[in-house]
Each structure stands twice: as C-alpha cells, then as structure tokens.
Design a protein around this motif. Structure first.
Motif, PDB file in Angstrom:
ATOM      1  N   PHE A   4       0.807  -1.210   0.000  1.00  0.00           N
ATOM      2  CA  PHE A   4       0.000   0.000   0.000  1.00  0.00           C
ATOM      3  C   PHE A   4       0.849   1.272   0.000  1.00  0.00           C
ATOM      4  O   PHE A   4       0.531   2.238  -0.670  1.00  0.00           O
ATOM      5  N   ARG A  71      -0.564  -3.682   4.109  1.00  0.00           N
ATOM      6  CA  ARG A  71      -2.031  -3.733   4.063  1.00  0.00           C
ATOM      7  C   ARG A  71      -2.624  -2.326   4.095  1.00  0.00           C
ATOM      8  O   ARG A  71      -2.114  -1.439   4.783  1.00  0.00           O
ATOM      9  N   PRO A  72      -3.709  -2.090   3.384  1.00  0.00           N
ATOM     10  CA  PRO A  72      -4.328  -0.756   3.376  1.00  0.00           C
ATOM     11  C   PRO A  72      -5.004  -0.457   4.715  1.00  0.00           C
ATOM     12  O   PRO A  72      -5.344  -1.374   5.464  1.00  0.00           O
ATOM     13  N   PRO A  73      -5.199   0.838   5.034  1.00  0.00           N
ATOM     14  CA  PRO A  73      -5.876   1.207   6.287  1.00  0.00           C
ATOM     15  C   PRO A  73      -7.301   0.659   6.328  1.00  0.00           C
ATOM     16  O   PRO A  73      -7.918   0.396   5.295  1.00  0.00           O
ATOM     17  N   ASN A  74      -7.809   0.499   7.552  1.00  0.00           N
ATOM     18  CA  ASN A  74      -9.196   0.082   7.748  1.00  0.00           C
ATOM     19  C   ASN A  74      -9.736   0.771   9.005  1.00  0.00           C
ATOM     20  O   ASN A  74      -9.071   1.633   9.576  1.00  0.00           O
ATOM     21  N   ARG A  75     -10.921   0.374   9.437  1.00  0.00           N
ATOM     22  CA  ARG A  75     -11.531   1.035  10.590  1.00  0.00           C
ATOM     23  C   ARG A  75     -10.697   0.859  11.861  1.00  0.00           C
ATOM     24  O   ARG A  75     -10.563   1.777  12.663  1.00  0.00           O
ATOM     25  N   THR A  76     -10.171  -0.340  12.056  1.00  0.00           N
ATOM     26  CA  THR A  76      -9.387  -0.622  13.258  1.00  0.00           C
ATOM     27  C   THR A  76      -8.050   0.097  13.231  1.00  0.00           C
ATOM     28  O   THR A  76      -7.572   0.609  14.247  1.00  0.00           O
ATOM     29  N   PRO A  78      -6.758   2.994  11.101  1.00  0.00           N
ATOM     30  CA  PRO A  78      -7.005   4.028  10.082  1.00  0.00           C
ATOM     31  C   PRO A  78      -5.725   4.598   9.461  1.00  0.00           C
ATOM     32  O   PRO A  78      -5.787   5.212   8.402  1.00  0.00           O
ATOM     33  N   GLY A  80      -3.066   2.652   8.752  1.00  0.00           N
ATOM     34  CA  GLY A  80      -2.346   1.548   8.122  1.00  0.00           C
ATOM     35  C   GLY A  80      -1.538   0.730   9.119  1.00  0.00           C
ATOM     36  O   GLY A  80      -1.690   0.876  10.337  1.00  0.00           O
ATOM     37  N   TYR A  81      -0.691  -0.133   8.589  1.00  0.00           N
ATOM     38  CA  TYR A  81       0.034  -1.103   9.408  1.00  0.00           C
ATOM     39  C   TYR A  81       1.547  -0.887   9.381  1.00  0.00           C
ATOM     40  O   TYR A  81       2.300  -1.766   9.776  1.00  0.00           O
TER      41      TYR A  81
END
Length: 219
Positions: A4, A71-76, A78, A80-81
């Motif tokens: 990402f 990995r792309p950002p998500n709700r948990t 926001p 990214g990783y």
C-alpha cells in the motif's frame, strides 16, 4: 506483492530484499545444523550455535512485517500497518540483547569455575579425526556466506529505509567475529589453553549484547 505505501520505484528493491531474507533463512538452517553436528563440549561452539539461531529472528520478523505492513488502512487501523516494522525491530533487538546477556553470564561462570573442556576424536571415512578440525570448518561455513549476504542487504536497507533489514544486514556482516572467536576458542582447547574457550564464548556474547543495545537505542 502488493504494497500500500511502497513507491513503485522501490518495489524491485523490496522484492530483492525478501528473496535475500529467504536465502538467509535457508543458509542459516544449514549452518545451524553443521555447528550442531560438531558441537562437542566447547562453550564457544555452543554460543556460536545459539548466535546463529538468533540470527534467524531478524529475517523472520522482516518477512512477517513484509506480509503485514503493506495492508491498506481500515476502521481498526485508520493509519495503516506500517508501524509493524518498528514492533518487529523491537522484537529482534530485545532477543539479541537478552540472550547475549545470558550467554555472557554463562561464559563468565565457566571461566570462574575453571572448567576444562575437552575435544575428542571422531571416525571419518575409516580414520580418527580430531573433532576440532570439523568445528573449524563448520564455523568458517557459518561466517563467509553471512558476510556476503550482509553486504548485499546493506544497500537495499539504505534504499528502502528499512530498520529491520539494516539491523539484519549489520548482524550478518559482523558474523565473522563470531566465527573467528569460536575458531580461536577451539584452537585454544587443542593447545591446552582451557580458558580460551570460555573467553571466546564471552567475546561472542558481548558482541550480541552490543548489537542488541545499539538496535534497542535506535528503536
């Protein structure tokens, strides 16, 4: 591998780094096996064996981080990783420091107790061979490829600004010290210098502690 945050022009270098880490793991497994088969009663050999096993940690955590950090950002998460790289770096540095400290203590206790290790002979192709020569070959094998791999990783680590890869490269590149200290310890036993083995083990352990402290400070 889709990543990402990684710029397009850095992806070939990232793929090369991943391939080098897989090669490193494969090589280290053979080196660990070679040293284990020639371990004998040498404290320096035991310490070199543990050092090689610890050398697996940075490669493994780099590959784990490579699978997660892109990995792309998500709700948990926001943002990214990408911070997983710092966690991986902390794990590798802590392992180096803690195990190095334990091995230094073990070597100093052996030195204080004036333990006199001995190296026997083994039968090889119908001939009795001093096990020390096989130990020397195993240590040499554990060092030379590691130096080459370390030199190959350093420019990639600088290009990618990857702390885990840089630490791994520095550890690989410095593995000659482990081999030289171990070989000196084994020769010392052969020459009747009982203390040489424990001193060699202490030198290897202090190098591990130094690597761990430098990397922990960076973390």
């Amino acid at each position: 591998m889709k990543h990402f945050e990684l710029p397009t022009d850095k992806r070939p270098a990232y793929r090369r780094a991943i391939r080098l880490e897989w090669v490193t793991i494969g090589y280290l497994l053979t080196a660990i096996t070679a040293i284990y088969l020639t371990l004998g009663k040498s404290q320096a050999m035991k310490t070199a064996w543990i050092e090689d096993m610890l050398s697996l940690i940075p490669s493994i955590v780099f590959l784990i981080a490579a699978r997660i950090s892109g990995r792309p950002p998500n709700r948990t998460f926001p943002y990214g990783y990408h911070r997983v790289v710092s966690i991986a770096y902390l794990v590798a540095s802590s392992a180096l420091f803690l195990v190095g400290a334990l091995l230094v203590t073990d070597a100093l206790l052996k030195l204080a107790s004036a333990e006199h290790p001995s190296i026997g002979t083994v039968e090889l192709f119908g001939h009795q061979v001093w096990l020390g020569w096989l130990m020397e070959l195993a240590l040499l094998y554990s060092a030379i490829p590691a130096i080459v791999l370390g030199r190959m990783k350093l420019p990639l680590a600088r290009e990618l600004h990857d702390k885990v890869l840089f630490a791994d490269a520095k550890i690989n590149k410095a593995d000659w010290l482990t081999a030289v200290a171990g070989m000196a310890g084994v020769l010392g036993i052969g020459l009747g210098l009982w203390w040489a083995d424990a001193v060699a083990a202490a030198v290897i352990s202090i190098d591990l502690v130094h690597d761990g402290m430098v990397n922990l400070r960076t973390v």
